[in-house]
Motif scaffolding. Structure first.
Motif, mmCIF file in Angstrom:
data_model
loop_
_atom_site.group_PDB
_atom_site.id
_atom_site.type_symbol
_atom_site.label_atom_id
_atom_site.label_comp_id
_atom_site.label_asym_id
_atom_site.label_seq_id
_atom_site.Cartn_x
_atom_site.Cartn_y
_atom_site.Cartn_z
ATOM 1 N N ILE A 78 0.825 -1.204 -0.017
ATOM 2 C CA ILE A 78 -0.001 -0.073 0.003
ATOM 3 C C ILE A 78 0.776 1.192 -0.026
ATOM 4 O O ILE A 78 0.383 2.147 -0.615
ATOM 5 C CB ILE A 78 -0.989 -0.077 1.140
ATOM 6 N N GLU A 110 4.957 7.865 -6.788
ATOM 7 C CA GLU A 110 4.169 9.078 -7.140
ATOM 8 C C GLU A 110 4.914 9.875 -8.013
ATOM 9 O O GLU A 110 4.540 10.733 -8.920
ATOM 10 C CB GLU A 110 3.894 9.604 -5.990
ATOM 11 N N ALA A 147 -5.071 10.231 -6.473
ATOM 12 C CA ALA A 147 -4.528 9.321 -5.592
ATOM 13 C C ALA A 147 -3.615 8.574 -6.215
ATOM 14 O O ALA A 147 -3.352 8.811 -7.333
ATOM 15 C CB ALA A 147 -5.913 8.209 -5.089
ATOM 16 N N ILE A 197 -2.138 4.426 -6.713
ATOM 17 C CA ILE A 197 -2.894 3.422 -6.832
ATOM 18 C C ILE A 197 -1.608 2.398 -7.002
ATOM 19 O O ILE A 197 -1.073 2.476 -7.990
ATOM 20 C CB ILE A 197 -3.762 2.989 -7.836
ATOM 21 N N LYS A 209 -0.487 0.401 -10.425
ATOM 22 C CA LYS A 209 -1.232 1.204 -11.619
ATOM 23 C C LYS A 209 -0.176 1.378 -12.907
ATOM 24 O O LYS A 209 -0.565 1.083 -13.871
ATOM 25 C CB LYS A 209 -2.011 2.441 -11.072
ATOM 26 N N LYS A 237 -10.929 3.353 -14.602
ATOM 27 C CA LYS A 237 -10.877 4.419 -13.266
ATOM 28 C C LYS A 237 -12.175 5.094 -12.794
ATOM 29 O O LYS A 237 -12.177 5.911 -11.995
ATOM 30 C CB LYS A 237 -9.869 5.569 -13.555
ATOM 31 N N ILE A 288 -12.912 4.868 -9.114
ATOM 32 C CA ILE A 288 -12.420 5.962 -8.042
ATOM 33 C C ILE A 288 -13.414 7.253 -8.394
ATOM 34 O O ILE A 288 -13.654 7.859 -7.800
ATOM 35 C CB ILE A 288 -10.995 6.194 -8.353
ATOM 36 N N ILE A 325 -9.078 9.634 0.304
ATOM 37 C CA ILE A 325 -9.732 8.178 -0.335
ATOM 38 C C ILE A 325 -9.210 7.431 0.713
ATOM 39 O O ILE A 325 -8.023 7.341 0.959
ATOM 40 C CB ILE A 325 -9.251 8.022 -1.808
ATOM 41 N N GLN A 344 -7.931 3.836 2.451
ATOM 42 C CA GLN A 344 -7.037 3.070 2.272
ATOM 43 C C GLN A 344 -7.776 1.726 1.427
ATOM 44 O O GLN A 344 -7.161 1.008 0.440
ATOM 45 C CB GLN A 344 -6.276 2.176 3.496
ATOM 46 N N ILE A 393 -8.561 2.438 -2.266
ATOM 47 C CA ILE A 393 -7.200 2.295 -2.956
ATOM 48 C C ILE A 393 -6.933 1.074 -3.133
ATOM 49 O O ILE A 393 -6.361 0.783 -4.395
ATOM 50 C CB ILE A 393 -6.097 3.122 -1.966
#
Length: 341
Positions: free
Chosen positions: A17, A22, A64, A66, A69, A264, A267, A285, A287, A290
């Motif tokens: 997680i 990012e 977010a 993911i 992803k 998507k 989300i 959002i 966990q 996610i």
């Protein structure tokens, strides 16, 4: 929620997680550009390194990150690039890492091409939003009265938009506006339209074989140094496309229910039910949402490609793996790198 192929175990996925990609700042690589979802580096020899992050972008903002992803997008696009290269040439040179494609640098067309088969969507420029607002003439196409949400359109249509900068809004275009504003010539628009519809037909056919409906999708094209039109960016991924499950579509449509899907929209639907994402702050959002989104992305990859997605050992750093796999492309390596095949 639908039962997916080879659903990843929740505890195993939860271990990743916090291991999300990012940002991909690699100082050794030149000419960094940060897009909504991808980080790009332009090499001096005309190649481009595109790294898919785990950022999820919708409503003109990042919502977010993911887990996995970026890997799912890269590898799903790889499947489709290989399945459509007889239809349209693409920009791919090689894949040195699961999140990375090395490609030809193109002059990207200033128009995004969206192909649609159903009256669907959640964004302000979607045909469903415009249709609900009473519009029947849109994108140079006239839709008949009496269509229902998520209904199959009388024919496949193209709904082009401008290419907005990060944080900006894509704006609807008509073919006449595209040519009138000198965004594309008439011949270029005709060629791009033919390619987009042929690519969509191939995608629809393969999706059907997998029990899926390819509802709509976005294509980006560019010109190479010879002026040839080349497919770029991504193709038929859960980010650029909307998929529904064929087996339950008819029943859910007749009942007025939202089709079972993986994209998507999962989300986006969560966000829209809690705020106006174009005006309000986005709520945090949870966990569990996610993780469910990660499961949806992985399941989409498996259903589309018919391949198993193997989780790496917990604690594996995605960024460090990417840096290691791109080391040959660093100028200090004394070379511009291999193809990564």
């Amino acid at each position: 929620m639908v039962n997916f192929v080879n659903m990843v175990d929740t505890p195993a996925l939860a271990a990743h997680i916090n291991n999300v990609l990012e940002d991909v700042s690699i100082p050794e690589l030149p000419n960094h550009y940060r897009g909504k979802v991808r980080d790009n580096y332009d090499l001096p020899d005309g190649r481009r390194i595109i790294i898919a992050t785990d950022r999820l972008s919708a409503f003109d903002r990042n919502l977010a990150a993911i887990p996995f992803k970026g890997q799912v997008l890269t590898q799903t696009a790889r499947f489709w690039f290989e399945a459509t290269r007889d239809v349209c040439p693409n920009h791919v040179i090689g894949y040195p890492d699961p999140n990375v494609v090395v490609c030809r640098r193109l002059s990207i067309l200033p128009v995004e091409i969206i192909v649609r088969d159903y009256l669907a969507g959640s964004t302000a420029t979607s045909i469903l939003s415009l249709y609900k607002a009473g519009q029947r003439e849109m994108y140079g196409v006239r839709l008949p009265d009496g269509l229902r949400e998520n209904q199959k359109l009388p024919e496949t249509i193209i709904t082009p938009t401008t290419k907005a900068s990060t944080g900006g809004h894509d704006e609807p275009l008509t073919p006449d506006e595209i040519m009138g504003r000198n965004l594309l010539t008439a011949a270029q628009w005709q060629r791009v339209s033919e390619l987009a519809l042929t690519l969509f037909a191939r995608g629809r056919e393969i999706a059907k074989e997998r029990g899926l409906i390819l509802v709509d999708t976005k294509y980006e094209f560019g010109f190479d140094e010879h002026g040839q039109i080349i497919l770029a960016d991504e193709i038929h991924t859960p980010d650029s496309s909307r998929y529904w499950f064929r087996g339950s579509y008819d029943t859910r449509f007749e009942a007025g229910e939202r089709p079972d899907s993986f994209d998507k929209d999962f989300i986006r639907t969560w966000v829209v039910s809690r705020c106006d994402p174009y005006k309000d702050p986005i709520p945090e959002i949870p966990q569990e949402v996610i993780l469910e989104a990660a499961r949806v992305y992985i399941s989409a990859f498996e259903a589309i490609t018919q391949q198993t997605f193997d989780l790496p050992p917990a604690g594996t750093s995605v960024l460090e793996r990417i840096r290691h796999n791109l080391a040959d492309y660093f100028p200090s390596a004394g070379q511009t790198g291999t193809t990564g095949e």
